[in-house]
Design a protein around this motif. Structure first.
Motif, PDB file in Angstrom:
ATOM      1  N   UNK A 187      12.076  21.485  -1.913  1.00 42.30           N
ATOM      2  CA  UNK A 187      10.024  20.741  -1.403  1.00 42.30           C
ATOM      3  C   UNK A 187       9.319  20.870  -2.931  1.00 42.30           C
ATOM      4  N   UNK A 188       9.691  22.582  -2.899  1.00 42.56           N
ATOM      5  CA  UNK A 188       8.636  23.182  -3.974  1.00 42.56           C
ATOM      6  C   UNK A 188       8.770  22.958  -5.172  1.00 42.56           C
ATOM      7  N   UNK A 189      10.440  22.572  -5.477  1.00 48.80           N
ATOM      8  CA  UNK A 189      10.422  22.126  -6.766  1.00 48.80           C
ATOM      9  C   UNK A 189      10.108  20.559  -6.496  1.00 48.80           C
ATOM     10  N   UNK A 190       9.605  20.118  -6.005  1.00 43.36           N
ATOM     11  CA  UNK A 190       8.847  19.033  -5.623  1.00 43.36           C
ATOM     12  C   UNK A 190       6.765  19.060  -5.880  1.00 43.36           C
ATOM     13  N   UNK A 191       6.671  19.934  -5.783  1.00 42.54           N
ATOM     14  CA  UNK A 191       5.373  19.657  -5.939  1.00 42.54           C
ATOM     15  C   UNK A 191       5.465  20.645  -7.519  1.00 42.54           C
ATOM     16  N   UNK A 223      -7.734   9.254 -22.673  1.00 42.62           N
ATOM     17  CA  UNK A 223      -5.894   8.778 -23.001  1.00 42.62           C
ATOM     18  C   UNK A 223      -4.800   9.857 -22.422  1.00 42.62           C
ATOM     19  N   UNK A 224      -5.877  11.514 -22.020  1.00 45.01           N
ATOM     20  CA  UNK A 224      -4.650  11.870 -21.144  1.00 45.01           C
ATOM     21  C   UNK A 224      -4.171  11.668 -19.787  1.00 45.01           C
ATOM     22  N   UNK A 225      -5.252  11.439 -19.096  1.00 46.79           N
ATOM     23  CA  UNK A 225      -5.119  10.653 -17.452  1.00 46.79           C
ATOM     24  C   UNK A 225      -4.377   9.607 -18.018  1.00 46.79           C
ATOM     25  N   UNK A 226      -4.436   8.923 -18.659  1.00 45.25           N
ATOM     26  CA  UNK A 226      -3.581   7.602 -18.818  1.00 45.25           C
ATOM     27  C   UNK A 226      -2.087   7.961 -19.244  1.00 45.25           C
ATOM     28  N   UNK A 227      -1.775   9.063 -19.787  1.00 49.44           N
ATOM     29  CA  UNK A 227      -0.559   9.684 -20.149  1.00 49.44           C
ATOM     30  C   UNK A 227       0.332  10.364 -19.067  1.00 49.44           C
ATOM     31  N   UNK A 228      -0.405  10.104 -17.613  1.00 49.51           N
ATOM     32  CA  UNK A 228       0.245  10.657 -16.749  1.00 49.51           C
ATOM     33  C   UNK A 228       0.554   9.428 -16.165  1.00 49.51           C
ATOM     34  N   UNK A 229      -0.232   8.749 -16.363  1.00 46.33           N
ATOM     35  CA  UNK A 229       0.732   7.565 -14.770  1.00 46.33           C
ATOM     36  C   UNK A 229       2.207   6.773 -15.982  1.00 46.33           C
ATOM     37  N   UNK A 230       2.008   7.319 -17.269  1.00 47.04           N
ATOM     38  CA  UNK A 230       2.788   6.567 -18.206  1.00 47.04           C
ATOM     39  C   UNK A 230       3.968   7.219 -18.039  1.00 47.04           C
ATOM     40  N   UNK A 231       4.184   8.191 -17.303  1.00 48.67           N
ATOM     41  CA  UNK A 231       5.674   9.395 -17.482  1.00 48.67           C
ATOM     42  C   UNK A 231       5.903   8.392 -16.127  1.00 48.67           C
ATOM     43  N   UNK A 232       7.459   8.671 -16.483  1.00 45.90           N
ATOM     44  CA  UNK A 232       8.494   7.633 -15.155  1.00 45.90           C
ATOM     45  C   UNK A 232       8.610   8.501 -14.050  1.00 45.90           C
ATOM     46  N   UNK A 233       8.530   9.921 -14.637  1.00 46.16           N
ATOM     47  CA  UNK A 233       9.254  10.530 -13.387  1.00 46.16           C
ATOM     48  C   UNK A 233       8.173  10.883 -12.201  1.00 46.16           C
ATOM     49  N   UNK A 234       6.846  10.480 -12.534  1.00 41.71           N
ATOM     50  CA  UNK A 234       6.166  10.551 -11.573  1.00 41.71           C
ATOM     51  C   UNK A 234       5.890   9.398 -10.560  1.00 41.71           C
ATOM     52  N   UNK A 235       6.447   7.917 -10.977  1.00 44.64           N
ATOM     53  CA  UNK A 235       6.379   7.093  -9.749  1.00 44.64           C
ATOM     54  C   UNK A 235       8.101   7.339  -9.120  1.00 44.64           C
ATOM     55  N   UNK A 275       1.768  27.745 -15.913  1.00 39.33           N
ATOM     56  CA  UNK A 275       2.311  27.333 -14.081  1.00 39.33           C
ATOM     57  C   UNK A 275       3.333  27.076 -13.356  1.00 39.33           C
ATOM     58  N   UNK A 276       3.869  26.534 -14.804  1.00 41.55           N
ATOM     59  CA  UNK A 276       5.129  24.928 -15.059  1.00 41.55           C
ATOM     60  C   UNK A 276       6.102  26.507 -14.952  1.00 41.55           C
ATOM     61  N   UNK A 277       6.881  27.036 -13.659  1.00 45.23           N
ATOM     62  CA  UNK A 277       7.504  27.972 -13.370  1.00 45.23           C
ATOM     63  C   UNK A 277       9.143  27.053 -13.779  1.00 45.23           C
ATOM     64  N   UNK A 284       7.057  19.172  -9.363  1.00 43.35           N
ATOM     65  CA  UNK A 284       7.355  18.038 -10.425  1.00 43.35           C
ATOM     66  C   UNK A 284       5.831  17.136 -10.136  1.00 43.35           C
ATOM     67  N   UNK A 285       5.286  17.180  -9.243  1.00 47.24           N
ATOM     68  CA  UNK A 285       3.197  17.197  -9.607  1.00 47.24           C
ATOM     69  C   UNK A 285       2.764  18.098 -10.052  1.00 47.24           C
TER      70      UNK A 285
END
Length: 301
Positions: A125-129, A151-163, A99-101, A131-132
């Motif tokens: 915009x597709x690349x933005x999607x 902890x897997x859910x917490x790892x999502x919040x720790x990744x700076x690219x999301x913010x 899924x991660x192309x 990224x998420x």
């Protein structure tokens, strides 16, 4: 031929990483490069891509379809991967890898080569999607190879690219436009990020032995990438009214091989990065093989 040369030009940097690791062996620390890429350079890429032009709601249909097809594919793969793969890490790879192309440093230049610069708003915009998808679904499943659900859910919040993506979207929506000096700085970091990811892939590729190839996992990932997802995409795109060029762009972005971000996440969360590297290599090799017929495929719409 132009498509093939575009792909080969990008693959050159993979060869640079491979050659560097071959020449310097343990002097090159792939873990350090991964941390540098994920926690710093990708922030520049995110801001640069999302501040390139105003987000126009009229352009949102294509990335919305991309997300819908991705989510539909994920929902179908979750039970199948659970049924076929009993090892936790293999199951994580089987669920999310295809899924991660590579919609960024391969998908964007390829779309420009095939459709012209008018493709840029859609591919951005597709690349933005994507990224998420990487920062949420990707982080969660690659973490599941080593961490529990919490902890897997917490790892999502720790990744700076999301913010960074959230901040960049907010700045875009309030009308902020970077000055030429700021834009140049972001562009330098963005190209450094794309180049670093390709080099990192080459580094991981060095030392991979064909004896490490897991046949069932490889067949599953490549079948998902080049048969399963394209069939879903073709069915959805055939049923909607959309500019044929936009359909071709969307289909191309779903068809591009696995992104090096898979290797970054697998390394970051200790989810057998060498196994993931093999899958990225295999999808890249197969994609290179079908490159000559890409124009025919993309004009089916």
């Amino acid at each position: 031929m132009q498509t093939l040369f575009s792909i080969l030009g990008i693959y050159l940097f993979i060869a640079v990483g491979f050659g560097a690791k071959w020449a310097f062996k343990e002097k090159i620390d792939d873990r350090t490069i991964t941390l540098l890429s994920v926690y710093f350079l990708q922030l520049f890429l995110t801001f640069w891509g999302l501040l390139k032009r105003p987000i126009d709601t009229a352009l949102l249909f294509a990335p919305s379809l991309y997300l819908a097809i991705t989510v539909a594919s994920l929902l179908l793969m979750i039970p199948l991967a659970k049924l076929l793969f009993h090892d936790t890490k293999e199951r994580s790879i089987a669920t999310v890898a295809a899924l991660i192309g590579n919609t960024g440093n391969l998908g964007i230049p390829l779309a420009i080569a095939m459709f012209g610069e008018e493709s840029i708003p859609y591919t951005t915009l597709i690349n933005l999607v994507n990224v998420f998808v990487v920062s949420t679904v990707g982080v969660f499943y690659y973490s599941r190879g080593e961490f529990d659900v919490r902890n897997s859910l917490l790892n999502i919040l720790k990744l700076p690219v999301l913010w960074a993506a959230i901040a960049a979207i907010a700045l875009n929506l309030i009308g902020y436009r970077p000055s030429p000096a700021v834009d140049k700085t972001l562009m330098m970091g963005a190209y450094a990020s794309m180049t670093m990811q390709l080099i990192l892939f080459g580094i991981y590729l060095y030392g991979i032995k064909m004896g490490e190839l897991k046949i069932r996992l490889t067949l599953w990932v490549n079948g998902t990438k080049f048969i399963f997802i394209p069939l879903i995409a073709f069915g959805v795109l055939s049923a909607v009214e959309m500019d044929p060029m936009v359909k071709g762009i969307l289909f191309l972005e779903l068809l591009v091989p696995m992104a090096v971000a898979n290797v970054n996440l697998a390394s970051l969360y200790h989810c057998t990065p060498r196994t993931v590297t093999i899958q990225v290599f295999m999808t890249s090799a197969i994609f290179l093989g079908i490159a000559p017929i890409l124009p025919t495929l993309l004009h089916l719409f």
